[in-house]
Design a protein around this motif. Structure first.
Motif, PDB file in Angstrom:
ATOM      1  N   ALA A  35       0.738  -1.348  -0.162  1.00 48.44           N
ATOM      2  CA  ALA A  35      -0.118   0.098  -0.012  1.00 48.44           C
ATOM      3  C   ALA A  35       0.887   1.399  -0.013  1.00 48.44           C
ATOM      4  CB  ALA A  35      -0.962   0.128   1.134  1.00 48.44           C
ATOM      5  N   TYR A  36       2.114   1.124   0.257  1.00 44.61           N
ATOM      6  CA  TYR A  36       2.997   2.303   0.540  1.00 44.61           C
ATOM      7  C   TYR A  36       3.094   3.130  -0.559  1.00 44.61           C
ATOM      8  CZ  TYR A  36       4.680   0.703   5.232  1.00 44.61           C
ATOM      9  OH  TYR A  36       4.764  -0.096   6.230  1.00 44.61           O
ATOM     10  N   PRO A  37       3.448   2.443  -1.899  1.00 46.56           N
ATOM     11  CA  PRO A  37       3.508   3.453  -3.538  1.00 46.56           C
ATOM     12  C   PRO A  37       2.245   3.881  -3.587  1.00 46.56           C
ATOM     13  CG  PRO A  37       3.919   0.987  -3.592  1.00 46.56           C
ATOM     14  CD  PRO A  37       4.263   1.191  -2.178  1.00 46.56           C
ATOM     15  N   ILE A  38       1.154   3.126  -3.186  1.00 45.88           N
ATOM     16  CA  ILE A  38      -0.297   3.650  -3.621  1.00 45.88           C
ATOM     17  C   ILE A  38      -0.595   4.857  -2.867  1.00 45.88           C
ATOM     18  CG2 ILE A  38      -2.734   2.941  -3.690  1.00 45.88           C
ATOM     19  CD1 ILE A  38      -2.099   0.075  -3.696  1.00 45.88           C
ATOM     20  N   VAL A  39      -0.528   4.755  -1.722  1.00 47.07           N
ATOM     21  CA  VAL A  39      -1.039   5.980  -0.959  1.00 47.07           C
ATOM     22  C   VAL A  39       0.030   7.235  -1.260  1.00 47.07           C
ATOM     23  CG1 VAL A  39      -2.014   4.858   1.107  1.00 47.07           C
ATOM     24  CG2 VAL A  39       0.308   5.412   1.028  1.00 47.07           C
ATOM     25  N   VAL A  40       1.185   6.970  -1.417  1.00 44.89           N
ATOM     26  CA  VAL A  40       2.400   8.029  -1.695  1.00 44.89           C
ATOM     27  C   VAL A  40       1.750   8.825  -3.194  1.00 44.89           C
ATOM     28  CG1 VAL A  40       4.524   8.522  -2.519  1.00 44.89           C
ATOM     29  CG2 VAL A  40       4.286   7.192  -0.313  1.00 44.89           C
ATOM     30  N   ALA A  41       1.446   7.905  -4.162  1.00 45.69           N
ATOM     31  CA  ALA A  41       1.433   8.191  -5.594  1.00 45.69           C
ATOM     32  C   ALA A  41       0.177   8.953  -5.689  1.00 45.69           C
ATOM     33  CB  ALA A  41       1.401   7.003  -6.562  1.00 45.69           C
ATOM     34  N   LEU A  42      -0.967   8.374  -4.790  1.00 45.75           N
ATOM     35  CA  LEU A  42      -2.270   9.239  -4.888  1.00 45.75           C
ATOM     36  C   LEU A  42      -2.273  10.489  -4.285  1.00 45.75           C
ATOM     37  CD1 LEU A  42      -4.690   6.657  -3.468  1.00 45.75           C
ATOM     38  CD2 LEU A  42      -4.832   7.701  -5.730  1.00 45.75           C
ATOM     39  N   ALA A  43      -1.223  10.823  -3.359  1.00 48.87           N
ATOM     40  CA  ALA A  43      -1.006  12.297  -2.737  1.00 48.87           C
ATOM     41  C   ALA A  43      -0.157  13.023  -3.906  1.00 48.87           C
ATOM     42  CB  ALA A  43      -0.154  12.323  -1.667  1.00 48.87           C
ATOM     43  N   GLY A  44       0.387  12.561  -4.937  1.00 50.75           N
ATOM     44  CA  GLY A  44       1.133  13.158  -5.924  1.00 50.75           C
ATOM     45  C   GLY A  44       2.602  13.351  -5.391  1.00 50.75           C
ATOM     46  N   ALA A  45       2.958  12.517  -4.531  1.00 48.44           N
ATOM     47  CA  ALA A  45       4.213  12.611  -3.781  1.00 48.44           C
ATOM     48  C   ALA A  45       5.123  11.548  -4.437  1.00 48.44           C
ATOM     49  CB  ALA A  45       4.244  12.309  -2.306  1.00 48.44           C
ATOM     50  N   ALA A  46       6.428  11.461  -4.325  1.00 52.09           N
ATOM     51  CA  ALA A  46       7.290  10.648  -4.889  1.00 52.09           C
ATOM     52  C   ALA A  46       7.850   9.700  -3.973  1.00 52.09           C
ATOM     53  CB  ALA A  46       8.528  11.361  -5.503  1.00 52.09           C
ATOM     54  N   SER A  47       7.748   8.434  -4.261  1.00 50.71           N
ATOM     55  CA  SER A  47       8.368   7.311  -3.606  1.00 50.71           C
ATOM     56  C   SER A  47       9.850   7.094  -3.733  1.00 50.71           C
ATOM     57  CB  SER A  47       7.752   5.891  -3.857  1.00 50.71           C
ATOM     58  OG  SER A  47       6.451   5.807  -3.240  1.00 50.71           O
ATOM     59  N   VAL A  48      10.490   7.014  -2.676  1.00 50.33           N
ATOM     60  CA  VAL A  48      12.026   6.858  -2.483  1.00 50.33           C
ATOM     61  C   VAL A  48      12.186   5.446  -1.895  1.00 50.33           C
ATOM     62  CG1 VAL A  48      14.248   7.696  -1.854  1.00 50.33           C
ATOM     63  CG2 VAL A  48      12.549   9.266  -2.565  1.00 50.33           C
ATOM     64  N   GLN A  49      12.421   4.407  -2.767  1.00 51.90           N
ATOM     65  CA  GLN A  49      12.373   3.106  -2.508  1.00 51.90           C
ATOM     66  C   GLN A  49      13.859   2.631  -2.162  1.00 51.90           C
ATOM     67  OE1 GLN A  49      10.157   0.686  -5.123  1.00 51.90           O
ATOM     68  NE2 GLN A  49       8.185   1.529  -4.361  1.00 51.90           N
ATOM     69  N   VAL A  50      14.085   2.234  -0.689  1.00 54.27           N
ATOM     70  CA  VAL A  50      15.568   1.887  -0.404  1.00 54.27           C
ATOM     71  C   VAL A  50      15.734   0.166  -0.409  1.00 54.27           C
ATOM     72  CG1 VAL A  50      17.341   2.020   1.193  1.00 54.27           C
ATOM     73  CG2 VAL A  50      15.754   4.204   0.735  1.00 54.27           C
ATOM     74  N   PRO A  51      16.359  -0.307  -1.237  1.00 54.30           N
ATOM     75  CA  PRO A  51      16.460  -1.797  -1.138  1.00 54.30           C
ATOM     76  C   PRO A  51      16.857  -2.479   0.167  1.00 54.30           C
ATOM     77  CG  PRO A  51      17.438  -1.130  -2.943  1.00 54.30           C
ATOM     78  CD  PRO A  51      17.503   0.123  -2.156  1.00 54.30           C
ATOM     79  N   LEU A  52      16.123  -3.663   0.423  1.00 52.42           N
ATOM     80  CA  LEU A  52      16.209  -4.293   1.739  1.00 52.42           C
ATOM     81  C   LEU A  52      17.748  -4.879   1.672  1.00 52.42           C
ATOM     82  CD1 LEU A  52      13.056  -6.468   1.746  1.00 52.42           C
ATOM     83  CD2 LEU A  52      13.488  -4.217   3.517  1.00 52.42           C
ATOM     84  N   THR A  53      18.353  -5.182   2.843  1.00 51.91           N
ATOM     85  CA  THR A  53      19.624  -5.942   2.832  1.00 51.91           C
ATOM     86  C   THR A  53      19.276  -7.421   2.231  1.00 51.91           C
ATOM     87  OG1 THR A  53      19.329  -6.821   5.149  1.00 51.91           O
ATOM     88  CG2 THR A  53      20.348  -4.476   4.815  1.00 51.91           C
ATOM     89  N   SER A  54      20.498  -7.936   1.945  1.00 56.44           N
ATOM     90  CA  SER A  54      20.320  -9.282   1.251  1.00 56.44           C
ATOM     91  C   SER A  54      19.984 -10.439   2.295  1.00 56.44           C
ATOM     92  CB  SER A  54      21.948  -9.995   0.928  1.00 56.44           C
ATOM     93  OG  SER A  54      22.481  -9.840   2.230  1.00 56.44           O
ATOM     94  N   ASP A  55      19.688  -9.977   3.898  1.00 53.11           N
ATOM     95  CA  ASP A  55      18.983 -10.795   4.465  1.00 53.11           C
ATOM     96  C   ASP A  55      17.578 -10.424   4.714  1.00 53.11           C
ATOM     97  OD1 ASP A  55      20.063  -8.870   5.787  1.00 53.11           O
ATOM     98  OD2 ASP A  55      21.055 -10.232   7.539  1.00 53.11           O
TER      99      ASP A  55
END
Ligand code: PMP
Length: 362
Positions: free
Chosen positions: A119-139
């Motif tokens: 839901a994070y990218p959805i609620v962010v995009a609906l607000a016209g804001a930009a998602s900055v997604q930081v990859p999880l670690t290998s674990d």
């Protein structure tokens, strides 16, 4: 070209991914099916809660208490905070929408780990804001140092999901403290604790204590998981002024039904009984986790009511194998499958299917 009668919708909608709910189990006559795709509580409602809901249903011609005063006071009492530091909403996903609405103008940035709650990218995009997604670690854990480094002067909100949906690990108290010291104190940091009650890691933070020390921190919690009220849609934030007041302004009027408010209070009253169920689910989680690890699966440590199976290109084939066995899991194509801890029989079957699948792949 647009048809002549096309209505004008916001262009930003093109970037909004639709929410894909766990699909319901198709009716089958050959096998009992289990839905382990939405991290629901497999136990039916407690009789005491059902009784309260039945009673409350008699007033459904009336609007609910818009201030959600009884429930907010009750939660505040449990947490030793002020009632006006509680802001409720239509599920915690509703509160999440309110959090984005009160922090972000179009073009502002929201930092969160990825993969995380869809839901994070959805609620962010609906607000016209930009998602900055930081990859999880290998674990499959949050990389909090990388998240702190991703903060810019456009960052208005940071989401920390612990335990992380869909992978399961928690952030640790010491790394969270370092993180909060590193991010600007005027950026709201949300700690999404949807699965809090299932956490058994001694290194997990006591988020309520963290909240008390940091005016920019808000906690996000739900009655959908441990409390088993997913169908009634009630969640809340614990937040300082002015965040809590702003959240109330941004709420859908009457968004939490009276049934939901009354059921949530009754569930708090019955938490002793619910805790036994949580304990049983945690026991089942350990059993499933150990079995999958013994089969050779690289399942990350989990403190929620689900396990993450990193399947990569085999994900959809695994989901089909589960389907055939009457298990509905939540696949993320090319990445892995999230499987909720369900009824004992569902968990047995998951272990069985996973073992056979692994055997068939060599
Ligand atoms: N946060 C996380 C991390 C979740 O996994 C979920 C539910 N899948 C939610 C929030 C939202 O739950 P609800 O809206 O039912 O409170």
């Amino acid at each position: 070209p647009k048809p002549a009668n096309a209505v004008r919708l916001r262009a930003t909608l093109d970037s909004v991914p639709g929410y894909k709910p766990g699909k319901p189990a198709a009716p089958r006559t050959d096998v009992t099916t289990y839905k382990i795709s939405s991290n629901e509580n497999p136990y039916p409602p407690l009789p005491s809660v059902l009784e309260v809901v039945r009673e409350s249903a008699g007033s459904m011609n009336r609007y609910p208490d818009m201030g959600v005063s009884g429930l907010s006071a009750r939660i505040a009492d449990e947490l030793k905070v002020e009632p006006d530091e509680i802001a409720t909403g239509t599920g915690s996903v509703g509160v999440l929408g309110q959090l984005v609405a009160i922090t972000c103008d179009p073009g502002d940035e929201v930092v969160y780990a990825w993969r995380s709650f869809e839901a994070y990218p959805i609620v962010v995009a609906l607000a016209g804001a930009a998602s900055v997604q930081v990859p999880l670690t290998s674990d499959a854990r949050h990389d909090l140092d990388a998240m702190a480094a991703a903060v810019t002067d456009r960052t208005r909100l940071i989401l920390v999901c612990t335990p992380n949906n869909p992978t399961g690990p928690v952030v640790h108290a010491d790394e969270l403290e370092r993180f909060l010291a590193a991010v600007p104190s005027d950026v709201v940091v949300v700690i999404d604790e949807a699965y809090l009650e299932f956490v058994t890691d001694p290194e997990a933070p006591q988020a309520i204590d963290v909240w008390r020390r940091h005016p920019n921190v808000a906690l996000l919690r739900t009655f959908s998981k441990a409390y088993g009220l997913a169908g009634l849609r009630v969640g809340y934030a614990v937040a300082h002024e002015p965040v809590a007041t702003a959240l109330r302004k941004a709420a859908v009027p009457f968004g939490v039904s009276q049934l939901a408010q009354d059921a949530a209070i009754a569930s708090l009253d019955a938490f002793g009984e619910l805790q036994q169920r949580v304990d049983a689910l945690v026991g089942e989680r350990t059993r499933v986790f150990d079995a999958l690890r013994a089969q050779g699966w690289d399942v990350p440590e989990t403190h929620a009511n689900f396990v993450w199976m990193p399947l990569g290109p085999d994900t959809m084939a695994f989901a089909r194998a589960c389907d055939e066995a009457g298990l509905v899991v939540r696949p993320f194509d090319g990445e892995g499958a999230r499987c909720s801890i369900g009824e004992t029989e569902a968990n047995d079957r998951l272990i069985e299917v996973a073992g056979a699948f692994r055997g068939s792949r060599g």
